[in-house]
Design a protein around this motif. Structure first.
Motif, mmCIF file in Angstrom:
data_model
loop_
_atom_site.group_PDB
_atom_site.id
_atom_site.type_symbol
_atom_site.label_atom_id
_atom_site.label_comp_id
_atom_site.label_asym_id
_atom_site.label_seq_id
_atom_site.Cartn_x
_atom_site.Cartn_y
_atom_site.Cartn_z
ATOM 1 N N GLN A 187 -24.298 10.449 0.252
ATOM 2 C CA GLN A 187 -24.589 9.654 1.431
ATOM 3 C C GLN A 187 -25.145 8.292 1.060
ATOM 4 O O GLN A 187 -24.919 7.306 1.753
ATOM 5 C CB GLN A 187 -25.566 10.399 2.331
ATOM 6 C CG GLN A 187 -24.945 11.629 2.965
ATOM 7 C CD GLN A 187 -25.943 12.398 3.789
ATOM 8 O OE1 GLN A 187 -27.142 12.207 3.630
ATOM 9 N NE2 GLN A 187 -25.452 13.256 4.644
ATOM 10 N N GLN A 188 -25.876 8.212 -0.053
ATOM 11 C CA GLN A 188 -26.419 6.934 -0.467
ATOM 12 C C GLN A 188 -25.320 6.002 -0.977
ATOM 13 O O GLN A 188 -25.456 4.795 -0.929
ATOM 14 C CB GLN A 188 -27.466 7.145 -1.563
ATOM 15 C CG GLN A 188 -28.655 7.984 -1.102
ATOM 16 C CD GLN A 188 -29.617 8.251 -2.220
ATOM 17 O OE1 GLN A 188 -29.379 7.856 -3.349
ATOM 18 N NE2 GLN A 188 -30.709 8.923 -1.911
ATOM 19 N N GLU A 205 -29.296 9.788 6.930
ATOM 20 C CA GLU A 205 -30.173 10.410 5.945
ATOM 21 C C GLU A 205 -30.502 11.835 6.367
ATOM 22 O O GLU A 205 -30.578 12.141 7.555
ATOM 23 C CB GLU A 205 -31.472 9.605 5.826
ATOM 24 C CG GLU A 205 -31.278 8.173 5.365
ATOM 25 C CD GLU A 205 -32.594 7.431 5.296
ATOM 26 O OE1 GLU A 205 -33.542 7.970 4.697
ATOM 27 O OE2 GLU A 205 -32.687 6.332 5.862
#
Length: 1104
Positions: A187-188, A205
């Motif tokens: 996801q980052q 997040e």
């Protein structure tokens, strides 16, 4: 923000030295960083694809289904692809320390998918220029930027420790979002915003997600029993297909020499993003790194830091992706911000809090009565009584008395009467059990009398409190209702929004009309169009492999099916219509729609939204007339002739309900449809009769069964009431909810309060057994506090839909439908609260502790309902004050009367044993051995010596043998009840008259102060856009031409997978007209019209 890179093809230098772009409508690649090592390698390869840096905000239109994200030091594995990852470190815009390595998958491949690939390291500190080329050579050695690659026992490459993470196997079968080498950094590494600068919900997040979403994503990536798609994707990967790497992709493949369009695969991650961003309510928030520092000395308090104390929260529209949002907190969202969910919801929670506080105060006032009932003076300390009944009027002091006319037929409770012979068997005597507890004392009665007065005063204060909260909620949350008016009686031919805009802007100088909607009475056409879409979806579902859904092809398929049916299948087809029947229905619907679309329909309502709230109030105050004057077209009631529409029509103007409450398909309600509401409400009493016999049968088995039956029937009936409401037509959801409230309130109050009384014998009123009255009352509260609350929190149906059925859907739309949330009606929650309060005030004379139980139940409902509202419930329309007003104006006053009446009955009926002293004595002597009756605390046999002077008892009615103190108490309470009934009855009469006079007298009155915020500046603004809802679709249909609405940001929802025009039913009608050989007549008012008029640029510049 993470860097994003675009892949551009560089042709083989041996064939052509020029560089060309082959993306989808994008060609800029100049300015992309390059490296020496990269250029050197170009000459040694065949066809090479380079990845060039490109800003996310300049990408243009690119397929969101074809993005591959790779982190620092990671290798993308594509079958047969020779990949070179060139790592560069950026320092103040310069490129240095360039190094490159090559990787090969060991398989041959003929061609790359011609599309866009994006690479990002997620750190913002480095980037990649990556090259991918085709090669059919034998396996080469694998190396990454840091270490070698080895193979496991199954022949899969294993990556040694690198910058991106530790040693991990590369599993391409799980799709892009599940590639194990990405690990927790996935996801980052994905960019937060897409090419349109819209937030990508898949990059949320984990700390901002619900536990359900985190669990679902974890299971969906690893276990096929949870996500059946994994099994198919693993099979595809084993066959050398690349689809597993392209999550939810739509790839053109070649089959038998023909190009075939593969349908996109549904994504469970997208479905959960839909659930959290569209179904669940969210509010705007500013990320920590974007917040301004507090000025010196402006430190926040503990409550402000942790509980949003005195903080104004702003609710975001469903699917809002232009700014950051987060879920509302179940624990820290303050009560004064609950109006974000609608005025009706905010007032509901305010009523819960106020009612719980009132119940606690009433309970504290009744502590003396609880102490008396538990004392030796009343019932010898209530020894042996269940803990939850201590402090109630349960009497455990009983004795046998001789009765001269008692018979078993007179007593519903057969335990109370026994006929035994004397010791010599010469005569028989009937004995009855008498309660030896005196609860109807003056002191006890006056405490209860004070409680009734407390409720009377408390409900008056609560009315004032809710009225003030209504103003606060209204001022805190700016919605379209605050800026809009509705014309209830427009001329039939006035269907042009431009005409209405001109009328208001010319007659109210300085105002600006931002949006105008003219609704027409085309209900039949809209219903037909919605039904057609539902039917088409059912046909497409039954033909998953079919791409051609034209009528000609569907009829051909139907003929083939019919020709192959045998006799049994033809019989079954009549019972269960198949594709041929559906196709025939579709043909009929198409013809009906063409016919209905050739008509012009009269205007039914006009919604006008102004740019500021003061303009709205100016119009409402100026054009405020009585409804009767509008009906009679009394021009004398209009203040000035210029306010007559087209110089002759008297307009009836009101403030509308919220846009989400408008039922656009039911705006026109006939007289017969009004009568239907009363007929369906009367049907409730038939259901009550059937329910009574069921509960009574269960009560004869066990009182716990009957208590749970009452709780379950109270939970089920709202569903039946909703089914009944489908036979009714309501112009808006608020009216529908009010009628639902009436139905459900009648059922629940009678079911939960009166039925317990009817199924329990009168003589069991003050007994403490499990099958007696007060135990039954406690069981109802226990079921409400424990059973109902636990089931609501578990949300079994909703979780089953999200975690089991959703992953098994074949399309993204069907998967999203399983994420729609549990449907709930505000009327149901109001009636549940009404039932609890009604039950408490009814039984508090005999069971004072029920006030505390009620306060506990209301408190639990407050938090459980907040949890459900913010985590599981389907979005509901923003309702107004109607139900709260109905409750405070009618329900609460009636409760006080009921409380006083039942208190009189409670004190007059003591001792609840049907026994009175007679004027006769025994006239003979005899000894009788009486049996033990443990239910009445008579634990052993006893010898009763009957003497000639012993007083005999007789069977009597409830209140024939009252003590002097009991008579005085009853008389005082009766006098108060009669006075109270007259007073409350007069107040209710005045309220009814007040509401009735609105028809004859102008009645507009503003709520709170007008706010200065302009409508165009409201973040969560929505317009009165005609829409039609369907249970088979995740989003509503638009039933007016879009014109410029797509640019207005006034539509309250947005489908990330489809454009608005795909939900436009007016286009369906136009297409069918053209297919029928006719031309679309734009002069006809076939559909409602809505136009957006943005404020002038000069005004916008002043605002900025």
């Amino acid at each position: 923000m993470a860097e994003v890179y675009e892949m551009n093809e560089v042709k083989d230098p041996n064939m052509n030295d020029s560089v060309s772009d082959e993306g989808d409508n994008h060609s800029q690649s100049s300015g992309a960083p390059s490296s020496q090592s990269g250029s050197e390698n170009d000459s040694t390869t065949g066809s090479i694809d380079t990845f060039n840096e490109k800003s996310p905000t300049q990408k243009g239109e690119m397929s969101p289904m074809r993005k591959l994200i790779v982190g620092t030091g990671q290798v993308l594995r594509l079958p047969g692809v020779f990949a070179a990852i060139e790592k560069n470190t950026c320092d103040s815009g310069s490129v240095s320390n360039s190094e490159s390595q090559y990787y090969h998958s060991g398989r041959s491949h003929q061609s790359l998918v011609d599309d866009d690939y994006y690479f990002s390291d997620g750190s913002g500190q480095s980037y990649f220029n990556a090259k991918i080329r085709m090669d059919s050579q034998s396996d080469l050695s694998f190396k990454d930027a840091a270490s070698d690659i080895s193979y496991d026992d199954e022949g899969q490459p294993v990556y040694a420790a690198s910058e991106a993470g530790g040693e991990q196997p590369f599993d391409g079968s799980l799709g892009l979002g599940a590639v194990s080498s990405f690990g927790d950094q996935e996801q980052q590494m994905r960019p937060r915003r897409n090419s349109k600068n819209e937030i990508d919900f898949l990059t949320d997040e984990k700390r901002m997600m619900t536990y359900g979403r985190c669990i679902a994503i974890y299971l969906a990536k690893r276990y096929a029993w949870y996500n059946p798609q994994l099994k198919q994707e693993k099979e595809n990967d084993s066959n050398g297909e690349t689809d597993a790497m392209l999550q939810s992709s739509n790839i053109d493949t070649v089959e038998n020499g023909k190009e075939k369009n593969q349908k996109p695969k549904p994504s469970i991650e997208k479905a959960w993003a839909y659930f959290e961003h569209t179904t669940l309510p969210r509010r705007s928030y500013t990320p920590v790194h974007e917040r301004e520092e507090n000025p010196e000395g402006m430190k926040k308090s503990f409550l402000e830091r942790n509980f949003n104390w005195n903080k104004t929260l702003e609710r975001a529209n469903p699917g809002e992706d232009s700014y950051e949002t987060k879920l509302y907190s179940v624990w820290t969202t303050p009560l004064n911000q609950m109006g974000d969910f609608g005025l009706g919801v905010g007032l509901y929670f305010a009523t819960l809090v106020a009612s719980a506080i009132l119940m606690i105060l009433a309970g504290l006032m009744n502590v003396p009565n609880m102490m008396y009932f538990q004392s030796d003076d009343y019932s010898k300390g209530q020894e042996g009584v269940s803990w939850f009944l201590k402090g109630s009027a349960v009497c455990n002091v009983h004795e046998f008395v001789p009765c001269i006319d008692c018979d078993e037929a007179l007593f519903a409770d057969k335990r109370r009467i026994v006929t035994v012979p004397d010791e010599n068997n010469e005569t028989q005597q009937t004995f009855a059990i008498m309660n030896d507890c005196d609860g109807a004392t003056w002191r006890v009665g006056m405490v209860n009398f004070g409680t009734t007065l407390l409720f009377l005063v408390g409900f008056i204060i609560m009315r004032w409190y809710l009225s003030s909260m209504e103003v606060r909620f209204d001022e805190d949350e700016q919605t379209a209702q605050d800026y809009s008016i509705v014309v209830r009686n427009p001329p039939d031919s006035a269907t042009d929004p431009e005409t209405w805009r001109s009328f208001f802007m010319e007659n109210f100088a300085g105002t600006h009309v931002t949006c105008c909607t003219v609704a027409v009475d085309n209900d039949d056409l809209v219903h037909a169009l919605v039904k057609r879409r539902e039917l088409l979806k059912a046909i497409k579902t039954s033909l998953p492999e079919e791409d051609d859904f034209s009528i000609e092809n569907l009829e051909k398929l139907s003929e083939e099916i019919v020709s192959k049916r045998n006799a049994l299948q033809r019989l079954m087809a009549k019972l269960f219509p198949g594709l041929p029947a559906k196709v025939q229905t579709l043909v009929d619907l198409n013809a009906e729609i063409v016919e209905l679309s050739s008509k012009s329909y009269p205007a039914s309502s006009v919604f006008v939204t102004f740019e500021n709230e003061k303009a709205q109030r100016w119009v409402l105050e100026t054009m405020n007339i009585a409804e009767v004057d509008a009906v009679r077209q009394n021009r004398g009631a209009v203040k000035e002739p210029r306010f007559l529409f087209e110089g002759e029509h008297v307009l009836f103007v009101q403030e509308p309900t919220e846009p989400s409450t408008i039922r656009w398909q039911d705006l026109h309600v006939t007289f017969f449809e009004q009568i239907t509401k009363f007929l369906t409400t009367g049907f409730v009493f038939g259901l009550l009769t059937a329910t009574y016999f069921i509960i009574r049968a269960l009560h004869n088995v066990n009182t716990t069964f009957s208590a749970f039956a009452i709780s379950i029937s109270n939970s089920i009936f709202p569903t039946l009431a909703k089914m009944l409401s489908k036979f009714e037509k309501h112009a808006n959801e608020e009216r529908r909810e009010v009628w639902l409230y009436i139905k459900i309130a009648i059922f629940r109050c009678i079911n939960a309060v009166v039925f317990i009384l009817l199924i329990t014998p009168y003589t069991s009123t003050t007994l403490g057994g499990s099958s007696d009255l007060l135990a039954g009352v406690y069981n109802v509260f226990f079921a409400e506090i424990v059973t109902a609350s636990v089931l609501q929190i578990l949300d079994i149906g909703g979780n089953l839909s999200r975690h089991f059925f959703a992953p098994r859907q074949k399309t993204q739309e069907d998967m999203d439908l399983k994420m729609i949330g549990t449907e709930v009606f505000l009327s149901e929650r109001y009636t549940n609260m009404t039932k609890l309060i009604f039950l408490a005030v009814w039984y508090c004379p005999l069971f004072p502790a029920v006030l505390f139980w009620c306060a506990l139940a209301l408190g639990i409902n407050f938090f459980v309902d907040r949890f459900s509202l913010m985590r599981t419930w389907k979005p509901s329309p923003k309702l107004g004050r109607s139900m709260s007003g109905l409750q405070r104006d009618f329900t609460f006053p009636i409760m006080v009367i009921v409380m006083a009446y039942w208190a009189v009955r409670s004190w007059s009926n003591f001792k609840y044993d049907h026994l009175c002293e007679s004027s006769n004595t025994a006239n003979f002597d005899a000894n009788f051995v009486l049996p033990n009756v443990t239910d009445f605390n008579i634990n052993e046999e006893m010898l009763f010596e009957l003497k000639s002077e012993t007083m005999m008892y007789k069977y009597c009615a409830n209140n024939e043998d009252m003590t002097n103190e009991q008579e005085r108490l009853t008389f005082t309470y009766q006098l108060f009840t009669w006075s109270l009934t007259g007073l409350v009855g007069f107040i209710i009469f005045c309220i009814v008259v007040y509401h009735a006079r609105k028809f004859y007298v102008p009645n507009y009155s503003p709520c709170g102060e007008a706010q200065d915020e302009k409508f165009s500046n409201v973040k969560s603004r929505v317009g009165y856009i005609p829409q039609a809802k369907s249970d088979n679709f995740a989003y509503p249909f638009l039933i007016c031409p879009l014109v410029n609405l797509e640019e207005s940001d006034l539509i309250a929802w947005e489908d990330p997978n489809k454009e608005y025009h795909e939900y436009d039913l007016t286009e369906d009608a136009k297409q069918l007209i053209r297919e029928s050989g006719k031309e679309v007549d734009s002069r006809l008012a076939t559909f409602s019209k809505c136009l957006w008029f943005p404020p002038p640029e000069e005004e916008e510049s002043k605002e900025n």
